[in-house]
Design an enzyme around this catalytic site. Structure first.
Site, PDB file in Angstrom:
ATOM      1  NE  ARG A  87      -4.226  -1.311  -0.082  1.00  0.00           N
ATOM      2  CZ  ARG A  87      -4.277  -2.341  -0.937  1.00  0.00           C
ATOM      3  NH1 ARG A  87      -3.232  -2.635  -1.703  1.00  0.00           N
ATOM      4  NH2 ARG A  87      -5.366  -3.073  -1.034  1.00  0.00           N
TER       5      ARG A  87
ATOM      6  CD  GLU B  13      -3.499   3.049  -5.384  1.00  0.00           C
ATOM      7  OE1 GLU B  13      -4.489   2.401  -5.755  1.00  0.00           O
ATOM      8  OE2 GLU B  13      -2.481   2.518  -4.906  1.00  0.00           O
TER       9      GLU B  13
ATOM     10  CG  HIS C 270      -3.513  -0.940  -6.931  1.00  0.00           C
ATOM     11  ND1 HIS C 270      -3.989  -0.300  -5.826  1.00  0.00           N
ATOM     12  CD2 HIS C 270      -3.464  -2.256  -6.591  1.00  0.00           C
ATOM     13  CE1 HIS C 270      -4.224  -1.174  -4.856  1.00  0.00           C
ATOM     14  NE2 HIS C 270      -3.904  -2.382  -5.309  1.00  0.00           N
TER      15      HIS C 270
HETATM   16  N1  LIG Z   1      -0.801  -4.384  -5.255  1.00  0.00           N
HETATM   17  C1  LIG Z   1      -1.797  -5.230  -5.248  1.00  0.00           C
HETATM   18  O1  LIG Z   1      -2.572  -5.300  -6.191  1.00  0.00           O
HETATM   19  C2  LIG Z   1      -1.963  -6.123  -4.102  1.00  0.00           C
HETATM   20  C3  LIG Z   1      -1.618  -5.679  -2.861  1.00  0.00           C
HETATM   21  N2  LIG Z   1      -1.779  -6.502  -1.772  1.00  0.00           N
HETATM   22  C4  LIG Z   1      -1.365  -5.977  -0.491  1.00  0.00           C
HETATM   23  O2  LIG Z   1      -0.265  -6.710  -0.020  1.00  0.00           O
HETATM   24  C5  LIG Z   1      -0.272  -6.721   1.388  1.00  0.00           C
HETATM   25  C6  LIG Z   1      -0.038  -8.136   1.899  1.00  0.00           C
HETATM   26  O3  LIG Z   1      -1.072  -8.997   1.470  1.00  0.00           O
HETATM   27  P1  LIG Z   1      -1.128 -10.501   2.012  1.00  0.00           P
HETATM   28  O4  LIG Z   1       0.228 -11.059   1.997  1.00  0.00           O
HETATM   29  O5  LIG Z   1      -2.193 -11.177   1.260  1.00  0.00           O
HETATM   30  O6  LIG Z   1      -1.589 -10.247   3.500  1.00  0.00           O
HETATM   31  P2  LIG Z   1      -1.260 -11.146   4.779  1.00  0.00           P
HETATM   32  O7  LIG Z   1      -2.189 -10.702   5.812  1.00  0.00           O
HETATM   33  O8  LIG Z   1      -1.208 -12.569   4.389  1.00  0.00           O
HETATM   34  O9  LIG Z   1       0.216 -10.700   5.175  1.00  0.00           O
HETATM   35  C7  LIG Z   1       0.523  -9.499   5.805  1.00  0.00           C
HETATM   36  C8  LIG Z   1       1.680  -9.768   6.740  1.00  0.00           C
HETATM   37  O10 LIG Z   1       2.136  -8.516   7.241  1.00  0.00           O
HETATM   38  C9  LIG Z   1       2.502  -8.733   8.579  1.00  0.00           C
HETATM   39  N3  LIG Z   1       2.573  -7.496   9.313  1.00  0.00           N
HETATM   40  C10 LIG Z   1       1.584  -6.843   9.975  1.00  0.00           C
HETATM   41  N4  LIG Z   1       2.099  -5.737  10.562  1.00  0.00           N
HETATM   42  C11 LIG Z   1       3.399  -5.703  10.265  1.00  0.00           C
HETATM   43  C12 LIG Z   1       4.449  -4.810  10.598  1.00  0.00           C
HETATM   44  N5  LIG Z   1       4.233  -3.738  11.356  1.00  0.00           N
HETATM   45  N6  LIG Z   1       5.691  -5.077  10.121  1.00  0.00           N
HETATM   46  C13 LIG Z   1       5.909  -6.165   9.360  1.00  0.00           C
HETATM   47  N7  LIG Z   1       4.964  -7.061   9.031  1.00  0.00           N
HETATM   48  C14 LIG Z   1       3.725  -6.812   9.472  1.00  0.00           C
HETATM   49  C15 LIG Z   1       1.468  -9.691   9.098  1.00  0.00           C
HETATM   50  O11 LIG Z   1       1.945 -10.368  10.242  1.00  0.00           O
HETATM   51  C16 LIG Z   1       1.295 -10.635   7.932  1.00  0.00           C
HETATM   52  O12 LIG Z   1       2.153 -11.746   8.047  1.00  0.00           O
HETATM   53  C17 LIG Z   1      -1.612  -6.125   1.805  1.00  0.00           C
HETATM   54  O13 LIG Z   1      -1.429  -4.756   2.114  1.00  0.00           O
HETATM   55  C18 LIG Z   1      -2.436  -6.204   0.568  1.00  0.00           C
HETATM   56  O14 LIG Z   1      -3.403  -5.239   0.544  1.00  0.00           O
HETATM   57  C19 LIG Z   1      -2.249  -7.765  -1.890  1.00  0.00           C
HETATM   58  C20 LIG Z   1      -2.658  -8.241  -3.105  1.00  0.00           C
HETATM   59  C21 LIG Z   1      -2.574  -7.435  -4.319  1.00  0.00           C
HETATM   60  O1  LIG Z   2      -6.091  -7.256  -2.987  1.00  0.00           O
HETATM   61  C1  LIG Z   2      -5.507  -6.206  -2.755  1.00  0.00           C
HETATM   62  O2  LIG Z   2      -5.168  -5.818  -1.630  1.00  0.00           O
HETATM   63  C2  LIG Z   2      -5.176  -5.308  -3.858  1.00  0.00           C
HETATM   64  O3  LIG Z   2      -4.509  -4.341  -3.640  1.00  0.00           O
HETATM   65  C3  LIG Z   2      -5.760  -5.577  -5.174  1.00  0.00           C
HETATM   66  O4  LIG Z   2      -6.496  -4.444  -5.474  1.00  0.00           O
HETATM   67  P1  LIG Z   2      -7.529  -4.448  -6.703  1.00  0.00           P
HETATM   68  O5  LIG Z   2      -8.578  -5.432  -6.371  1.00  0.00           O
HETATM   69  O6  LIG Z   2      -6.753  -4.827  -7.918  1.00  0.00           O
HETATM   70  O7  LIG Z   2      -8.047  -3.052  -6.751  1.00  0.00           O
END
Ligand SMILES: NC(=O)C1=CN([C@@H]2O[C@H](COP(=O)(O)OP(=O)(O)OC[C@H]3O[C@@H](n4cnc5c(N)ncnc54)[C@H](O)[C@@H]3O)[C@@H](O)[C@H]2O)C=CC1
Ligand SMILES: O=C(O)C(=O)COP(=O)(O)O
Length: 606
Positions: free
Chosen positions: A294, A323, A342
């Protein structure tokens, strides 16, 4: 019988937002006002030995729910939704348009581009029951407002993990080899081979910040590229990291030793702007940063300063604080920054998966099931739920009975719930039961719809203090619970006999052959199945009372399902509990009250 320790806990906060990452069940709980759940015995209502069947009843059978899909969703998910609901796909709504439309919708599905603000919940006037986030990050949904409005928020946490990880790796490699900049330069007619010499990945240290689903997949792939991977995640189990060959280190160690930093934590108050002037200063000079998490986890102005100072050699960013970012954003325009709009989750495969995952979760929730991916409701595992089903019904009905017994304008404030069980305290999850007791207490006295999502919040808001106690019984812990007792303290009662010796309105119930029974009122033991409604009478114990009351009810064709008399001693005071299928008229109730041996009576709706 009742021996051992008693544990008391006050309830006041909002429901736990923690949830297990993997959960594969749904419960049948009323999350939608037009749905309710009954557990009916197979083969007749008094055949108590029969197994129970969970039946979901929709109040208005012709009213299909309406789902607003506010951002592009994969076809497979849309078609699931269309089989079940009226689907309104309206993209690019302004905040005002969203607020207007939402009052006609039962569910809303969004991705990261829609802010689901408090105003949205307020504008829905209670109709919106589910928000589905077709993706992981729920930072665009006001979770507190959702919870306060009893609206369930579900997400699709797994289907885009690989896509996001692959995008992280794509940005890492593209950044290291200046792919985007070189591409633009060739397209502009230039051939600058010396300008775009890159750096190698092999042998370099990558710090994965956040070792969750995406972070661990990035780590795995980076290992395959020959990188040395370390990670910082205060909540990740070390053995999971070790299994991938990754060492978990402190935040400072991670940022100070890394050649590359890849961000994979959620945006929370603790992670907001976690990369800032101070933390950039601790990094190795020439560090390279990837962000597919993010935008808000980086102080973007500080990143521009760090790039200009050469502390950060390059950055590759998929996400931004705002965004889309401003067209003249210094960060976006920076020569050493690679950007994508994104796109982390945007693969054909991920979008198909996410659409199905969210459609199933939203449909399940609208059917009255509690989705496995609920973000703002406590999760109860499948086996626990199956066991607790009849106790869930019992809990709500005891709450309903107890509150209807309150009289005299005394104000309900303190509720004590006692669970008697031979299970160890950790072996009995009472959150569901507490929520249902709260529902039973609040719904008859207000127009608030209470469910698992908002039960604790609603109780707190109404100034209800619910304390829970455990009585640990000897014996085999086959059944999760022996009895549940609900007491309301410091109140008067419409039915004085409901006040126990210790001074509280007291009702107690058990589950017998899968059917909830009322087994105690005040200090009187009774036994009446909690179906239909109940008449409670206090009388002088004497022959013929059951027949007299029964025939008055019979005259009006009110079917009596159960009768039971609890007495202090023969020919002394007794409490008679009568289960009735239909509501008797005022005249009939008056006739019962006029029986000379009846000292007081009350009609209670279940
Ligand atoms: N750019 C995109 O399109 C996408 C972005 N994301 C983003 O990626 C991020 C991670 O997603 P997931 O791995 O699915 O989530 P997840 O919940 O599986 O992993 C997040 C991890 O961050 C850790 N965490 C929490 N606070 C923390 C801190 N202060 N310092 C270090 N680690 C910390 C948690 O313990 C957890 O292991 C989310 O913000 C999600 O929104 C996810 C999918 C697509
Ligand atoms: O799953 C997430 O956290 C994402 O950031 C993906 O975002 P989107 O559904 O592609 O707008």
């Amino acid at each position: 019988m009742a021996t051992g320790s008693i544990r008391a806990a006050a309830v006041g906060g909002s429901p736990s937002l923690n949830r297990p990452t993997q959960l594969s069940l749904s419960s049948k709980l009323p999350l939608h006002p037009s749905f309710s759940v009954s557990f009916l015995p197979r083969g007749g209502r008094h055949h108590h030995a029969a197994p129970l069947v969970a039946v979901v009843v929709r109040a208005s059978l012709d009213a299909k729910p309406t789902v607003l899909v506010a951002e592009k969703l994969g076809e497979a998910g849309l078609s699931l939704l269309k089989d079940f609901a009226n689907v309104d796909c309206s993209y690019n709504l302004s905040p005002e348009e969203l607020c207007t439309k939402i009052s006609l919708c039962d569910a809303l599905i969004v991705r990261s581009g829609t802010k689901v603000s408090r105003e949205v919940f307020e504008s829905s006037a209670g109709r919106l029951k589910v928000v589905g986030r077709a993706g992981v990050g729920i930072d665009n949904v006001d979770l507190s407002a959702a919870t306060e409005h009893g609206c369930l928020v579900v997400n699709a946490p797994t289907a885009n993990t690989v896509a996001a990880a692959e995008h992280g790796i794509a940005l890492l490699a593209a950044m290291a080899r200046n792919v985007a900049q070189a591409d633009a330069s060739v397209k502009a007619g230039k051939w600058q081979r010396n300008k775009y010499v890159g750096v190698s990945l092999v042998g370099k240290t990558l710090a994965v910040m956040g070792f969750g689903k995406v972070g661990s997949e990035v780590a795995r792939r980076a290992k395959g590229l020959g990188m040395h991977v370390i990670s910082h995640d205060p909540y990740a189990p070390a053995d999971r990291a070790r299994a991938v060959g990754v060492e978990l280190v402190s935040f400072d160690e991670a940022i100070a030793t890394a050649d590359f930093i890849s961000l994979h934590m959620p945006l929370t108050p603790a992670t907001a702007k976690v990369l800032n002037d101070e933390t950039f200063a601790k990094m190795k000079k020439g560090v390279r940063i990837v962000n597919v998490a993010r935008g808000g986890v980086i102080d973007e102005e500080a990143l521009v300063r760090a790039l200009d100072a050469g502390t950060v050699a390059q950055a590759a960013l998929d996400v931004f604080t705002e965004e889309p970012p401003a067209k003249d954003s210094k960060l976006v325009q920076h020569e050493r920054v690679t950007v994508t709009p994104h796109l982390g989750a945007s693969t054909m495969e991920a979008q198909e998966g996410v659409a199905i995952e969210i459609a199933e979760a939203v449909i399940g929730a609208l059917k009255g099931e509690l989705a496995a991916t609920a973000v703002n409701a406590p999760m109860v595992p499948a086996e626990v739920l199956t066991e607790l089903k009849p106790f869930v019904v019992l809990a709500e009905k005891l709450g309903r009975l107890a509150v209807q017994l309150v009289g005299g304008g005394s104000g309900v404030k303190t509720i004590k719930v006692t669970y008697a069980s031979s299970r160890a305290p950790d072996d009995l999850d009472t959150r569901l039961l507490r929520a249902m007791i709260t529902k039973g207490i609040i719904e008859p006295i207000s127009d608030v719809f209470v469910n698992l999502v908002n039960a604790d919040f609603t109780a707190k808001q109404r100034g209800l203090r619910i304390t829970e106690e455990r009585v640990i019984l000897d014996g085999s812990p086959e059944s999760p619970l022996e009895y549940v007792q609900v007491q309301i303290a410091n109140v008067e009662s419409r039915f004085a006999s409901a006040i126990s010796d210790s001074g509280e309105i007291t009702v107690e119930g058990r589950v017998k052959d899968g059917i909830p029974h009322l087994t105690k009122v005040g200090s009187f033991e009774v036994d009446v199945s909690l179906e239909g409604s109940i008449i409670l009478c206090r009388q002088v114990d004497q022959p013929g009372m059951i027949g007299t009351v029964g025939s008055i009810l019979g005259e009006e064709n009110v079917n009596v399902s159960f009768m039971s008399v609890g007495r202090i001693a023969p020919r002394k005071q007794a409490v008679m509990a009568i289960g009735v299928d239909d509501q008797p008229s005022k005249e009939t109730l008056k006739k019962i009250g006029d029986i000379s041996a009846i000292e007081e009576f009350v009609f209670l709706k279940l």
